[in-house]
Design an enzyme around this catalytic site. Structure first.
Site, short mmCIF file in Angstrom:
data_model
loop_
_atom_site.label_atom_id
_atom_site.label_comp_id
_atom_site.label_asym_id
_atom_site.label_seq_id
_atom_site.Cartn_x
_atom_site.Cartn_y
_atom_site.Cartn_z
N ASP A 45 1.15 -1.16 0.14
CA ASP A 45 -0.38 -0.08 0.23
C ASP A 45 0.97 1.07 -0.13
OD1 ASP A 45 -3.26 0.93 0.83
OD2 ASP A 45 -1.23 2.80 1.57
N TYR A 50 3.39 9.43 -0.06
CA TYR A 50 4.50 8.90 -0.01
C TYR A 50 5.77 9.38 -0.31
CZ TYR A 50 -0.06 6.73 2.52
OH TYR A 50 -1.12 6.45 2.85
N LYS A 75 -2.37 6.16 -4.46
CA LYS A 75 -3.08 6.71 -4.33
C LYS A 75 -3.52 8.13 -4.43
CE LYS A 75 -3.52 4.16 0.38
NZ LYS A 75 -2.02 4.32 1.04
N HIS A 108 -7.19 10.10 -2.74
CA HIS A 108 -7.11 9.22 -0.87
C HIS A 108 -7.66 10.35 0.83
CE1 HIS A 108 -2.03 9.37 0.84
NE2 HIS A 108 -3.07 8.78 1.80
N SER A 233 6.32 -0.96 9.14
CA SER A 233 7.64 -1.03 10.09
C SER A 233 8.75 -1.55 9.51
CB SER A 233 7.87 -2.03 10.56
OG SER A 233 8.32 -2.42 11.96
N VAL A 234 9.98 -0.73 9.84
CA VAL A 234 10.74 -0.51 8.71
C VAL A 234 12.07 -2.10 9.21
CG1 VAL A 234 11.50 0.65 7.69
CG2 VAL A 234 11.82 1.11 9.64
N ASN A 242 4.30 -9.54 12.25
CA ASN A 242 3.25 -8.47 12.07
C ASN A 242 2.40 -9.86 10.67
OD1 ASN A 242 3.78 -6.36 13.15
ND2 ASN A 242 4.07 -5.03 11.67
P1 NAD Z 1 0.99 1.48 12.30
O1 NAD Z 1 -0.70 1.19 12.81
O2 NAD Z 1 0.78 0.26 10.72
O3 NAD Z 1 2.29 1.82 12.75
C1 NAD Z 1 3.27 2.06 12.36
C2 NAD Z 1 3.95 1.98 13.35
O4 NAD Z 1 4.25 1.44 14.49
C3 NAD Z 1 5.63 2.11 12.95
O5 NAD Z 1 6.13 3.31 12.56
C4 NAD Z 1 6.31 1.24 14.25
O6 NAD Z 1 7.18 2.27 15.06
C5 NAD Z 1 5.55 0.91 14.80
N1 NAD Z 1 5.19 -1.08 14.40
C6 NAD Z 1 5.13 -1.67 13.58
N2 NAD Z 1 4.58 -3.30 13.81
C7 NAD Z 1 5.44 -3.41 15.38
C8 NAD Z 1 5.36 -4.05 15.64
N3 NAD Z 1 5.47 -5.39 15.87
N4 NAD Z 1 5.68 -4.24 17.11
C9 NAD Z 1 5.54 -2.95 17.81
N5 NAD Z 1 5.65 -1.69 17.00
C10 NAD Z 1 5.35 -1.96 15.75
O7 NAD Z 1 0.47 2.89 11.16
P2 NAD Z 1 1.11 3.43 9.71
O8 NAD Z 1 1.80 3.31 9.33
O9 NAD Z 1 -0.02 5.17 10.01
O10 NAD Z 1 -0.69 2.69 9.22
C11 NAD Z 1 -0.14 1.22 7.72
C12 NAD Z 1 -0.79 1.78 6.72
O11 NAD Z 1 -1.77 2.39 6.53
C13 NAD Z 1 0.57 2.92 6.03
O12 NAD Z 1 2.12 2.51 5.77
C14 NAD Z 1 -0.49 3.16 5.10
O13 NAD Z 1 -0.06 2.81 3.36
C15 NAD Z 1 -1.74 3.21 5.37
N6 NAD Z 1 -1.80 4.66 5.70
C16 NAD Z 1 -3.16 5.57 5.34
C17 NAD Z 1 -3.74 6.82 5.02
C18 NAD Z 1 -4.53 7.36 4.66
O14 NAD Z 1 -5.10 8.71 4.96
N7 NAD Z 1 -5.07 6.49 3.80
C19 NAD Z 1 -3.24 6.97 6.27
C20 NAD Z 1 -2.36 6.88 7.93
C21 NAD Z 1 -1.38 4.93 6.69
#
Ligand code: NAD
Length: 281
Positions: A45, A50, A75, A108, A233-234, A242
């Site tokens: 995604d 981004y 998006k 978006h 996550s990176v 996950n």
């Molecule tokens: P997320 O809820 O996936 O959280 C990501 C953060 O959580 C990471 O940066 C990391 O710090 C932490 N994390 C990840 N895996 C973990 C684990 N196993 N244990 C502990 N911490 C962990 O948040 P996100 O990135 O905001 O959302 C996921 C995806 O949703 C985005 O990458 C994007 O593709 C999408 N998104 C879309 C919109 C939109 O407006 N359409 C907005 C935000 C995000």
């Protein structure tokens, strides 16, 4: 481990679990996405906003996996809602990704306070991308019920998905329910609330019972509610963690307990789509 497919209202399918690349720097994207492919993810995604579509495309090509086995979403950026701009932005998405089609393209944000609130003509432009075979499926993101109702009244195509903020502190069930009733799949963004829900005692207790991590429990909760997710996550060990959410099952009471953590509007981590009007420079 097999990730279930969700069937969309246009007949296409999407893997229920994917990998999100929001806030992954371009220089880290090829490595992270490649790691995700190695683990077994087949759904990415991304978004114009981004700034890492080129690197996503590069990772897809490097993977050696057939393009048809990978599902890629992008998006439309907020500054490009007018039909001509949307077409140019979409063409750039295809050229940056280096693809001749995307699997899914979304508006978006609806931006109801910008462009005279005319997300309807933007949607009609996306319909043309679909008709031309350049986006296999089309959908929306951050649409509220009123926005979806307007599309239903004024256009011919029902979005395949609505990508909205959903996690235990903001369960967003009103918008999800509209989706269920109208065959629009819900994609839950920020599924673990960017980490904010992971110390919650209700979640950590359930995690302990299963010998799973809080993140795995929350992601499993989404899967059992039927939503599509793509945690970001990176960190390689977290990208792997996950993905390991298909070998245990919450019971109905556990699902309900997590849903009851909802804080309503106070639980949002992101902006409210009714007023969000950000347009990048
Ligand atoms: P997320 O809820 O996936 O959280 C990501 C953060 O959580 C990471 O940066 C990391 O710090 C932490 N994390 C990840 N895996 C973990 C684990 N196993 N244990 C502990 N911490 C962990 O948040 P996100 O990135 O905001 O959302 C996921 C995806 O949703 C985005 O990458 C994007 O593709 C999408 N998104 C879309 C919109 C939109 O407006 N359409 C907005 C935000 C995000």
């Amino acid at each position: 481990m097999n990730v279930p497919d969700i069937k969309l209202n246009d007949g296409n399918t999407i893997p229920q679990l994917g990998f999100g690349v929001y806030q992954i720097k371009p220089e880290d994207t090829v490595e992270s996405v490649s790691k995700a492919f190695e683990i077994g993810y087949r759904h990415i995604d991304t978004a114009e906003m981004y700034g890492n579509e080129k690197e996503v495309g590069e990772a897809v090509r490097n993977s050696g996996i057939d393009r048809s086995e990978i599902f890629v979403t992008s998006k439309l950026n907020n500054g490009f809602h007018r039909p001509d701009d949307a077409k140019k932005a979409f063409d750039k998405t295809l050229s940056d990704l280096g693809f001749d089609y995307v699997d899914l393209f979304l508006i978006h944000w609806p931006l109801p306070t910008k462009y005279d609130g005319d997300y309807v003509s933007t949607w009609k432009t996306l319909e043309s991308f679909h008709q031309d075979g350049l986006s296999k499926s089309i959908g929306v993101s951050n649409f509220q019920v009123a926005h979806l109702e307007r599309l239903a009244k004024e256009t011919d195509t029902v979005p395949t998905v609505n990508q909205i903020e959903v996690h235990p502190y903001f369960v967003n069930d009103e918008v999800r329910r509209y989706g269920q009733e109208h065959n629009i799949a819900t994609e839950a963004w920020s599924p673990i609330a960017q980490g904010e829900v992971l110390d919650d005692a209700t979640i950590t207790q359930i995690a302990e019972k299963f010998g799973k991590t809080p993140a795995q429990v929350v992601l499993r909760w989404h899967v059992q509610r039927g939503d599509i997710i793509f945690p970001k996550s990176v960190t390689p060990s977290r990208i792997e963690e996950n993905f390991q959410i298909f070998d245990f099952e919450l019971d109905a009471a556990e699902v309900d307990k997590i849903t009851a953590l909802d804080k309503g509007e106070d639980g949002r981590t992101g902006p409210n789509p009714d007023v969000f009007d950000y347009i990048p420079d």
